[in-house]
Every structure is written in C-alpha cells, then in structure tokens.
Design an enzyme around this catalytic site. Structure first.
Site, PDB file in Angstrom:
ATOM      1  N   THR A  29     -37.703   6.548  38.866  1.00 61.15           N
ATOM      2  CA  THR A  29     -38.738   6.058  39.802  1.00 61.15           C
ATOM      3  C   THR A  29     -39.686   7.181  39.853  1.00 61.15           C
ATOM      4  OG1 THR A  29     -38.635   5.333  42.048  1.00 61.15           O
ATOM      5  CG2 THR A  29     -37.605   7.161  41.727  1.00 61.15           C
ATOM      6  N   ASN A  30     -40.578   7.016  40.778  1.00 62.03           N
ATOM      7  CA  ASN A  30     -41.731   8.007  41.044  1.00 62.03           C
ATOM      8  C   ASN A  30     -41.774   8.282  42.624  1.00 62.03           C
ATOM      9  OD1 ASN A  30     -43.501   5.941  42.410  1.00 62.03           O
ATOM     10  ND2 ASN A  30     -43.131   4.949  40.393  1.00 62.03           N
ATOM     11  N   HIS A  31     -42.674   9.187  42.951  1.00 55.75           N
ATOM     12  CA  HIS A  31     -42.928   9.486  44.421  1.00 55.75           C
ATOM     13  C   HIS A  31     -43.799   8.427  45.390  1.00 55.75           C
ATOM     14  CE1 HIS A  31     -40.967  13.465  43.925  1.00 55.75           C
ATOM     15  NE2 HIS A  31     -41.957  13.863  42.928  1.00 55.75           N
ATOM     16  N   ALA A  32     -43.777   7.356  44.890  1.00 50.09           N
ATOM     17  CA  ALA A  32     -44.719   6.296  45.741  1.00 50.09           C
ATOM     18  C   ALA A  32     -43.719   6.112  47.164  1.00 50.09           C
ATOM     19  CB  ALA A  32     -44.799   5.154  45.071  1.00 50.09           C
ATOM     20  N   ALA A  96     -46.691   1.559  42.728  1.00 50.16           N
ATOM     21  CA  ALA A  96     -46.390   2.289  41.437  1.00 50.16           C
ATOM     22  C   ALA A  96     -45.558   2.070  40.639  1.00 50.16           C
ATOM     23  CB  ALA A  96     -46.278   3.887  42.184  1.00 50.16           C
TER      24      ALA A  96
END
Ligand code: C5P
Length: 223
Positions: A29-32, A96
């Site tokens: 995943t990512n930091h969004a 994102a």
C-alpha cells in the site's frame, strides 16, 4: 463556501490508498490518508452535487450525504469507477492507486525461507488512463503526486491520460500531500494555464478546484 453551483451535477471522487494482497496477512500500500478526496467529496456535496465517493481503506469517518463505495484493490476500484462513470459529469481521481500488484496472491501465509525473497509484480490497470480513453462528456481531473520535476511530470500525465485538468503536488514539501491536513498545489488546465495556490486546508483546495472547473467549463479559461 456557500455556492450552490453543482446542483444537478453528478460528481465521482476516488480517495485513499489501494491495497494489493500478497497473502492473507500481507499487502502493498502507500501513505495516502484519503483526506484530500474526502474534502473534495464534501465540497461537491455542499455545493449541491450528487456525489459518489469510491474509497480505499482509510481511518476517516464516512462523509454523510454521499454515496460511499468501499474498495481495497486497484481492480475493485477500477470496477466501481467504470460502473459509476457513465452517470458522472465530473470525475476527480485523487486516490493514490498502486501502479503494480503481486503476480501471485498466495492462499496461505508465506513461510520464511533461508535466503532472500523476490516478489514479482505486474503492472496494475491504470484507472485514470482508461477513463481518459472511454470518457464521453465528463470533465476529468487527475492528481500528480511527485517528488521531483513536479510541473513537467504533471503536464505529461495530463496529456498522456487525456485529462481536462491536473492537480500537481510535491509530496515531499512540508504542509503538502499525504497525511497532511493542508496542501500546496498547482492547478493545470489542458490548454497549459497554471494556477499556483498557497498553502491551505484540503477543504479550501477542494473549493478552489471546483471554482476552476466552473471557470474552465464556462469561459474555457482559468482567468
Ligand atoms: O501516473 P500516476 O500514477 O502518477 O498518475 C496519478 C493519477 O493517476 C492519479 O489521479 C491517480 O488516481 C491515477 N491512477 C489511476 N490508476 C493507476 C495509477 C494512477 O487511476 N493504476
């Protein structure tokens, strides 16, 4: 903002990160945080629009008065977006979305071995690019979260993905981008006009975005 300039308009917003499963307990995943997209959905609602918010996993409360669709993977977001697209007037893709996903999703938790592990990733479908190819009359807005060459990258994304506008933000700047309550963005139109906004709350950015969409679809220019 008390404008009611979106009455009768259908606005589709995507927000948050996506999650690509590796096995039943792991994912990429990512930091969004989803804050920008949720602020856009709330601004559209307050201006009178019918809003569909398609969101990856976030810790934010669901905005009241919008149709909320919870998704996890790129594929789920893709399917939800394509279903809502024909009925939308304005599409804002602030999510994102993962560019890659694991080639194999294991049914059982992967075991540790002795050596290194190489994970094979395939390209995930580009939702925004697909909308750009399929769109009829929708006003299409993308986001460019960059860490370098912000405006050049944003411009090439706008062209490559057939967008009407792009919101460019440098996610390394303090007070901008992922997780922050404020953002610092430049709005760029298809004709190359640019409006640089000062640091402001994500809600204020959202209202500036709808002001700009109104100007572009009315007089065809941001000024
Ligand atoms: O090219 P890049 O992924 O940086 O472009 C960002 C824009 O494209 C964002 O609006 C994002 O929501 C969208 N995107 C998408 N599907 C992907 C990757 C990005 O819709 N697989």
């Amino acid at each position: 903002c008390t404008k009611k300039d979106l009455i009768g308009k259908k606005v589709l917003v995507t927000a948050g990160p996506t999650r690509e499963k590796i096995d039943p307990v792991r994912y990429i995943t990512n930091h969004a945080s989803g804050k920008m997209g949720y602020a856009i959905a709330e601004a559209a609602r307050d201006r009178g629009a019918d809003v569909v918010l398609i969101s990856g996993p976030t810790s934010l409360p669901r905005p009241v008065g919008v149709d909320f669709v919870a998704v996890e993977s790129v594929q789920e977001m893709f399917d939800a977006v394509m279903e809502a697209l024909p009925d939308s007037d304005i599409v804002i893709k602030s999510a994102a979305v993962s560019d890659y996903r694991p080639r194999t999703v294991y049914d059982h938790k992967m075991k540790k071995g002795d050596g290194e592990l190489v994970l094979e990733l395939d390209k995930a479908p580009d939702i925004l690019k697909t909308i750009g190819e399929r769109k009829a009359n929708q006003f299409l807005v993308g986001f460019a979260a960059e860490t370098q060459d912000l405006l050049e990258n944003a411009k090439s994304k706008l062209e490559r993905k057939n967008l009407d506008m792009i919101v460019a933000n440098n996610v390394l700047t303090e007070g901008a981008g992922m997780g922050s309550d404020t953002n610092i963005v430049t709005l760029m139109s298809r004709s190359g006009e640019q409006v640089e906004l000062a640091q402001m709350s994500k809600r204020a950015v959202a209202d500036k975005l709808f002001d700009a969409i109104g100007l572009l679809s009315g007089q065809g220019s941001l000024r």
